[in-house]
Design an enzyme around this catalytic site. Structure first.
Site, PDB file in Angstrom:
ATOM      1  N   GLY A   1     -17.412  -0.119   8.771  1.00 26.56           N
ATOM      2  CA  GLY A   1     -17.672   1.016   9.646  1.00 26.56           C
ATOM      3  C   GLY A   1     -17.562   2.346   8.931  1.00 26.56           C
ATOM      4  O   GLY A   1     -17.227   2.417   7.751  1.00 26.56           O
TER       5      GLY A   1
ATOM      6  N   CYS B   1      16.927  12.830  10.501  1.00 20.30           N
ATOM      7  CA  CYS B   1      15.756  13.004  11.366  1.00 20.30           C
ATOM      8  C   CYS B   1      16.086  13.853  12.590  1.00 20.30           C
ATOM      9  O   CYS B   1      16.909  13.472  13.430  1.00 20.30           O
ATOM     10  CB  CYS B   1      15.225  11.646  11.797  1.00 20.30           C
ATOM     11  SG  CYS B   1      13.744  11.750  12.831  1.00 20.30           S
TER      12      CYS B   1
ATOM     13  N   TYR C   1      -6.419  15.042   0.754  1.00 19.19           N
ATOM     14  CA  TYR C   1      -5.658  13.798   0.833  1.00 19.19           C
ATOM     15  C   TYR C   1      -6.073  12.830  -0.273  1.00 19.19           C
ATOM     16  O   TYR C   1      -5.229  12.301  -1.016  1.00 19.19           O
ATOM     17  CB  TYR C   1      -5.816  13.115   2.190  1.00 19.19           C
ATOM     18  CG  TYR C   1      -5.309  11.694   2.117  1.00 19.19           C
ATOM     19  CD1 TYR C   1      -3.941  11.448   2.118  1.00 19.19           C
ATOM     20  CD2 TYR C   1      -6.188  10.621   1.950  1.00 19.19           C
ATOM     21  CE1 TYR C   1      -3.456  10.158   1.968  1.00 19.19           C
ATOM     22  CE2 TYR C   1      -5.715   9.334   1.802  1.00 19.19           C
ATOM     23  CZ  TYR C   1      -4.344   9.109   1.809  1.00 19.19           C
ATOM     24  OH  TYR C   1      -3.874   7.833   1.632  1.00 19.19           O
TER      25      TYR C   1
ATOM     26  N   ASP D   1      -1.556  12.412   5.294  1.00 16.56           N
ATOM     27  CA  ASP D   1      -2.462  11.669   6.167  1.00 16.56           C
ATOM     28  C   ASP D   1      -1.776  11.528   7.519  1.00 16.56           C
ATOM     29  O   ASP D   1      -0.748  12.165   7.779  1.00 16.56           O
ATOM     30  CB  ASP D   1      -2.847  10.320   5.555  1.00 16.56           C
ATOM     31  CG  ASP D   1      -1.674   9.341   5.491  1.00 16.56           C
ATOM     32  OD1 ASP D   1      -0.517   9.726   5.794  1.00 16.56           O
ATOM     33  OD2 ASP D   1      -1.911   8.166   5.138  1.00 16.56           O
TER      34      ASP D   1
ATOM     35  N   CYS E   1       8.179   4.355  11.031  1.00 17.77           N
ATOM     36  CA  CYS E   1       7.994   5.554  11.859  1.00 17.77           C
ATOM     37  C   CYS E   1       6.618   5.488  12.525  1.00 17.77           C
ATOM     38  O   CYS E   1       5.755   6.349  12.339  1.00 17.77           O
ATOM     39  CB  CYS E   1       8.135   6.805  10.996  1.00 17.77           C
ATOM     40  SG  CYS E   1       8.350   8.327  11.941  1.00 17.77           S
TER      41      CYS E   1
ATOM     42  N   GLU F   1      -8.358   3.766  -1.241  1.00 15.54           N
ATOM     43  CA  GLU F   1      -8.088   4.902  -0.354  1.00 15.54           C
ATOM     44  C   GLU F   1      -9.284   5.201   0.533  1.00 15.54           C
ATOM     45  O   GLU F   1      -9.137   5.533   1.713  1.00 15.54           O
ATOM     46  CB  GLU F   1      -7.713   6.140  -1.179  1.00 15.54           C
ATOM     47  CG  GLU F   1      -6.352   6.051  -1.850  1.00 15.54           C
ATOM     48  CD  GLU F   1      -5.217   5.935  -0.862  1.00 15.54           C
ATOM     49  OE1 GLU F   1      -5.362   6.368   0.289  1.00 15.54           O
ATOM     50  OE2 GLU F   1      -4.161   5.389  -1.236  1.00 15.54           O
TER      51      GLU F   1
END
Length: 377
Positions: A98, A229, A137, A155, A213, A54
């Protein structure tokens, strides 16, 4: 329907009916069971391994993490091993991913896990949230995926799914939209009785946002919850959530000096505070004043560095900074005393250091040149 959310303005989460909520969960759960990607961190319930994945996946493509995750775990197989490692060793293992603050935060939290939680990421959500650098999160992701705790998470992918599915009109990552999405996450994760465990539900939300999505050109015809939706029903799902106004780009100009002696290259370590703290780079001078990079050479180089000729130009991006660099061959007028901040490295050894992104680009170009830049030094 019961209305939830905070504040008088902005998007608000409206609870769907019992039947509607059950259909959404069942359809999304069934889709995930058949369509999920076979990712290595999904084959384990080790909370530490899931936690590392994660941390790496934030702002990094899955394809990159597939390479880094197993190597990092081989080097630091437990939270205790990560806690006791030298920071430079951790940054070296992270080099190329990074956003190095993630690596520092991961190690800081690992030290607390090792000292206060017996080396095991806590199952309790509040205890997880108390770890340094662990936000809602990450805490929700690890506790739900590793332990099947009903912990919510939001997220970027989940925000987009909820915004479109529930018709939440707001700017991407804005406070009002985030609050509405967290309300939705808490509502759906708390539901039971339809056979979908928290681990599968949270991962299904993220997977739907990653594969179907998507931000642009969402594949609504493949979406298991397309009938529910609201954005699809309105006819323009791609416009939800609304894009935030971009920050003004800051232009940064650098000169980077490449100094070679007997097949070794001179590198300097960045200051211990600020952006990319402690990372290695070629001697660099900033010719603008954005304070992104050091503004002058170390005193040990300032009087003895002699630029010779230009090698090539490079560009690089960090957040909203656009960096353009002129890379120049240079010589030293005299001897150089190596220090912990200024050292000679062979290129193959340098690649194992915690290098800045720009330094990696310079090395990549030097490797491809296939020629002696300076003659015999």
């Amino acid at each position: 329907m019961a209305e939830r959310g905070r504040g008088a303005s902005g998007p608000r989460f409206v609870e769907p009916s019992e039947d509607e909520a059950r259909r959404i969960r069942e359809r999304l759960g069934a889709w995930f069971a058949s369509e999920q990607r076979d990712l290595p961190w999904r084959r384990t319930r080790d909370p530490y391994a899931i936690w590392v994945s994660e941390a790496m996946l934030q702002q990094t493509r899955v394809e990159v993490v597939l390479d880094y995750w197993p190597r990092f775990l081989e080097r630091f197989p437990t939270a205790a091993k990560l806690a006791e490692a030298a920071e430079e060793e951790v940054l070296e293992a992270w080099s190329g991913l990074g956003y190095y603050r993630r690596a520092r935060a991961l190690q800081a939290a690992a030290r607390v896990v090792a000292s206060e939680h017996g080396g095991v990421f806590p199952r309790d959500l509040d205890a997880a949230l108390s770890l340094p650098g662990v936000g809602p999160y990450t805490a929700g992701a690890v506790t739900s995926i590793a332990y099947d705790e009903p912990a919510p998470l939001v997220d970027g992918n989940v925000e987009r799914v909820f915004a479109r599915l529930l018709g939440l009109d707001g700017e991407r990552t804005s406070g009002p939209l985030q609050r509405a999405c967290w309300d939705a996450a808490r509502f759906f994760i708390a539901r039971e009785g339809d056979g979908i465990v928290p681990s599968a539900w949270n991962q299904a939300l993220m997977e739907l946002g990653a594969l179907v999505c998507t931000p642009r050109a969402p594949r609504c015809n493949e979406c298991p919850v397309a009938p529910q939706c609201k954005a699809r029903a309105a006819g323009d799902p791609e416009s939800i959530p609304r894009a935030r106004r971009a920050k003004e780009t800051i232009e940064v100009a650098l000169e980077i000096y490449v100094v070679e002696r007997s097949g070794r290259w001179l590198l300097e370590r960045r200051p211990s505070e600020g952006r990319m703290a402690g990372m290695w780079q070629f001697p660099t001078v900033e010719t603008t004043k954005s304070r992104l990079f050091p503004e002058e050479l170390p005193a040990s180089l300032a009087s003895g560095l002699e630029p010779e000729h230009d090698l090539f130009d490079l560009s690089h991006g960090i957040t909203h900074h656009r960096i353009r660099a002129r890379v120049r061959a240079a010589r030293l007028a005299g001897a150089l005393e190596e220090t912990s901040e200024l050292r000679w490295f062979a290129l193959d050894a340098a690649e194992d250091l915690a290098l800045t992104g720009m330094a990696r680009k310079v090395i990549g170009r030097l490797d491809r040149r296939g020629e002696t830049l300076f003659g015999d030094a």
